[in-house]
Design a protein around this motif. Sequence first.
Motif: not given
Lengths: 247, 247, 247, 247
Positions: B146-149, B151-156, B173-188
């Motif tokens: 959460a403290e690092n997300i 500062s990652m490169d956008k769309n990387s 947080k701002n999660i622009d590091a994830v490319k458009s159309g790709r996924y964040v997957i939560c395991y819950l």
Amino acid sequence: MTNMKVLISKKTGNYYYYNGVGEYHCKEGFLTEEQLHSGENLVKNSKDREFLIFESNKHDQFQKIKRGPQIITEKDLGYIMARSGIDKTSSIVEAGGGSGGATTFFGRICDKVHTYEIREDHCKIIQSNIDKFGLDNVTLTHGDLAENIESMDKNSLDLLFLDMPEPNMVLEKNIDAVKSGRYVICYLPNVSQMIEVTKLIAEKQNLYVEEITEVQTRHWRVWERVSRPEFRSEQDFTAFLMFLRKL
Amino acid sequence: MTNMKVLISKKTGNYYYYNGVGEYHCKEGFLTEEQLHSGENLVKNSKDREFLIFESNKHDQFQKIKRGPQIITEKDLGYIMARSGIDKTSSIVEAGGGSGGATTFFGRICDKVHTYEIREDHCKIIQSNIDKFGLDNVTLTHGDLAENIESMDKNSLDLLFLDMPEPNMVLEKNIDAVKSGRYVICYLPNVSQMIEVTKLIAEKQNLYVEEITEVQTRHWRVWERVSRPEFRSEQDFTAFLMFLRKL
Amino acid sequence: MTNMKVLISKKTGNYYYYNGVGEYHCKEGFLTEEQLHSGENLVKNSKDREFLIFESNKHDQFQKIKRGPQIITEKDLGYIMARSGIDKTSSIVEAGGGSGGATTFFGRICDKVHTYEIREDHCKIIQSNIDKFGLDNVTLTHGDLAENIESMDKNSLDLLFLDMPEPNMVLEKNIDAVKSGRYVICYLPNVSQMIEVTKLIAEKQNLYVEEITEVQTRHWRVWERVSRPEFRSEQDFTAFLMFLRKL
Amino acid sequence: MTNMKVLISKKTGNYYYYNGVGEYHCKEGFLTEEQLHSGENLVKNSKDREFLIFESNKHDQFQKIKRGPQIITEKDLGYIMARSGIDKTSSIVEAGGGSGGATTFFGRICDKVHTYEIREDHCKIIQSNIDKFGLDNVTLTHGDLAENIESMDKNSLDLLFLDMPEPNMVLEKNIDAVKSGRYVICYLPNVSQMIEVTKLIAEKQNLYVEEITEVQTRHWRVWERVSRPEFRSEQDFTAFLMFLRKL
């Protein structure tokens, strides 16, 4: 294919696939080329309906590959890959190439893939899909694996994947091309087919039925006051996976 | 680990893992070093029981990785990989590295993997497992994603995988590091956790709940006159997978 | 049996069955006769653990019936009853009485039940269980249904239930005792057994395979912050139910 | 309703319900009154298609009851009955009568059934269905159970069945009408609803969450060379069943 965008109607939840050129018309109205390339993620179409616009990913491209015979689902391909332990270093042979769903999947993950398909019309579909994903590590042979398996290098394969109604045609051959400890996986919809394979294996000394698995996915809906499985599933059953381990 | 062999007792069906050195003793008797390295696939042990001897594969090695917290199962990892469309070209960030099960799996498949884990003891286990698989494309950071997300490169990133009890700590947080159309997957594991995530997503403009899936495997037994599902399963449930798509 | 009480340990969740007489001792400590008959629902035992005390119901009594062969589960019996449309007015014949699980279940619901069982030791267990439930509408015959089915009154049965490895022994007979439109139900664990039945039916003119169903139950845990399926199930599979409809 | 016959087209497998009067026309052609009452089980219709003719049973009649709100499925009713241990001797109260599916089911099995339904239009449908099954042991009250539960006789009910979105409206009342050791069963589609019930129970001293179950059915196809689950199911999910046990 890489310019494809995915459009989702917020009202209906329907998916549309835009090939990247010109306007996009569907029964819910149309979007202009300007809108589609604006970089905006949320636009209103000609009928004032909101559409989400996503860049496509390889899941979308897999859904849209050119099809003759039915393609293997992602749930089955994922389990085959994870359970058999294949990865970037693996060499795979598959037979019953079908539409090339498994072919392109393995091609994107593994080091080398060689596909056999006896029908010429299916070969054309497979080659077209290999080209769409730009895979240069996949070889396609128009022919019968059963006639080729014995001439392959011994201990050269990390996985032999058989998507064919009568895998015994291959299994009764010498399959020393598969490395010791690695798998032959049969993809079979009927229990009676598995019984046939088991009978053959019982007489052979070099294969062990390590696991027979069916993979099921269940989709959920969680939003606002709803938190339950979907009332209806797209598909309830595809096939059984037989993991035969090479001694 | 690569010298490991898998021993299966024909009488009991039990699995044993031989590390490649010396004799092998278990409650069913022992096998001599000579037998174990003879290249024979079927040997009789000191109590005259037949054992099958297999070279180990990466599935076996995954089963035997050093463990602190529970590792994610192959059924879930396979579906995550296949459904999200990741492959040899993908860059992944995961958090909640745990024992490194997902870490080594993604490392074996993808181009680059970066893992965040807040507990130092878990970091040691993860690093040990990365080393066992000889992966040089995996980076391990002892710290909070959460403290690092931001500062990652956008769309990387092609995938952001969150195996943590409160993924909202990252999702808010701002999660622009994830490319458009790709996924964040939560395991819950809990539906209540999914409800929490859904509430947060409803207020954000850049994520779409595309699919929530539970993956189930069912094992079968087919031999001689038996052709049925196993009467008992090892495990009935692991967790739900939430596929959040980045706009 | 009707004085039986059910004790649940709040700490462990374990169930204990108290027969109504004297103290109750288990590994978690003991409860005094006075406590057990105090009418209190929540008492502390000798080791200061809280126990819930319930009157037993017929589900409990079903769980505790005397057993030789495995009894049919409530999930299967419930579906058989509901799907076949039997009720208080129905006449049933069953064969393969086993331990009398299905016998007492049908006896408690239906008008008349007649059970056939070829093994004398099983007959004793069945009779003992019929007596425990105080059922006077159940007839038990020590003998082979296949030899008796043809002498029954025509159009007299609402259900013929076959819990036996080779139901074809009965199905190849004249089964006009079953009313038109009603069912013969076979309870079979193996697909190969269903294939055998299907082959026989294909040659007969008076039965139609209307439905083949497997009933599954999945248990959940919901309390405090937990809301998920149980991680482990007691049992994953029992048998398939074949609904053969009489023309 | 008791003169209803079931017609199955051998070509399509489609079901048709004939009310016993006149000819029967459907898109597959027509059957004459003479044919329908000939006593023959297999006849050819006007388009030379073979039809099987069955007498209807109570399963068919259940499928065809007059409907307003969705009726509870047989899989759920069967499990409720078997798991709760109710039978011919039982007294039941249910609320949320809906279309009377559960009402007529319990009425056909149990000694006494009392149904509460707040909507007048639903009451008319329920009464019509009670009449169709000719049940004289069922009482229907147009009203709110929550306002009536506390005036019922103490220890008089073997089962209290709640098919309503907010069962806490009833559960927060004094429910001493339910016998000790017997069940209150809530039928709930959403996990969030179960969480609400669990919260209330945690504060009450006279109910125990004994089991939460989802019942699933899976249909199979076995004939000739086919032996597999159906590719598509009619329905994947209905609701969860919460078994709350009265102390």
